[in-house]
Design an enzyme around this catalytic site. Structure first.
Site, PDB file in Angstrom:
ATOM      1  N   GLY A 121       0.819  -1.218   0.000  1.00  0.00           N
ATOM      2  CA  GLY A 121       0.000   0.000   0.000  1.00  0.00           C
ATOM      3  C   GLY A 121       0.847   1.259   0.000  1.00  0.00           C
ATOM      4  N   CYS A 122       1.924   1.243   0.771  1.00  0.00           N
ATOM      5  CA  CYS A 122       2.798   2.425   0.860  1.00  0.00           C
ATOM      6  C   CYS A 122       3.547   2.640  -0.446  1.00  0.00           C
ATOM      7  CB  CYS A 122       3.772   2.273   2.034  1.00  0.00           C
ATOM      8  SG  CYS A 122       2.907   2.150   3.619  1.00  0.00           S
ATOM      9  N   THR A 123       3.941   1.565  -1.098  1.00  0.00           N
ATOM     10  CA  THR A 123       4.612   1.674  -2.392  1.00  0.00           C
ATOM     11  C   THR A 123       3.653   2.258  -3.427  1.00  0.00           C
ATOM     12  OG1 THR A 123       6.116  -0.134  -1.885  1.00  0.00           O
ATOM     13  CG2 THR A 123       5.769   0.373  -4.221  1.00  0.00           C
TER      14      THR A 123
ATOM     15  N   THR B 185       3.007   6.027  -2.617  1.00  0.00           N
ATOM     16  CA  THR B 185       4.189   6.839  -2.909  1.00  0.00           C
ATOM     17  C   THR B 185       4.414   6.950  -4.414  1.00  0.00           C
ATOM     18  OG1 THR B 185       5.146   6.296  -0.763  1.00  0.00           O
ATOM     19  CG2 THR B 185       6.678   7.044  -2.468  1.00  0.00           C
TER      20      THR B 185
END
Length: 154
Positions: A44-46, A49
């Site tokens: 999710g963070c990838t 970002t």
């Protein structure tokens, strides 16, 4: 997602990628997006970002700086930044200074266990440093476009 009445922003100065430090007070005069995310290199963070990266030129065209913040180390952030070829800096908040100031640390369930972690959240600051809008408990798909749409109205 919550609309926020204009409220003052707590100042901080924290280490960031590229051998820099980011102080909110020094960013007065520019709109700023601060997005808090749980952990470098997780799915999710990838995705989030990468979305900010892909829309970065549009944020800059709107006179806006973008910074990602998590509790990861600078070394982890440097690797994450290089892997995704990010044009903006990532802020390391290992001591939770900004996380506590913005109230993004929450108890979360992970694999059936309660853990303290960052609730995915985004804040838009105006050129005077006031919080103009905040999103908490962010779902990644479509989020960055929604933030960009709001920034262009300021």
């Amino acid at each position: 997602m919550t609309a926020s009445a204009t409220s003052s922003t707590p100042d901080f100065s924290l280490p960031a990628t590229g051998g820099t430090a980011v102080a909110l007070a020094a960013l007065r005069g520019s709109k700023v997006v601060l997005y808090f995310y749980p952990k470098d290199s997780t799915p999710g963070c990838t995705n989030e970002t990468a979305d900010f990266r892909d829309h970065y030129a549009a944020f800059r065209a709107a006179g806006c700086e973008v910074f990602g913040i998590s509790r990861d180390s600078l070394k982890s952030h440097e690797n994450f930044k290089a892997k995704l070829a990010l044009p903006f800096e990532l802020i390391s908040d290992a001591d939770e200074v900004a996380c506590n100031a913005f109230g993004v640390i929450k108890m979360k369930n992970m694999y059936g266990k309660e853990v303290r972690g960052i609730e995915r959240s985004t804040f838009v600051l105006d050129a005077d440093g006031a919080i103009r809008r905040e999103w908490r408990g962010v779902k990644v798909p479509g989020h960055v476009q929604e933030v960009l749409d709001f920034v262009t109205t300021l």
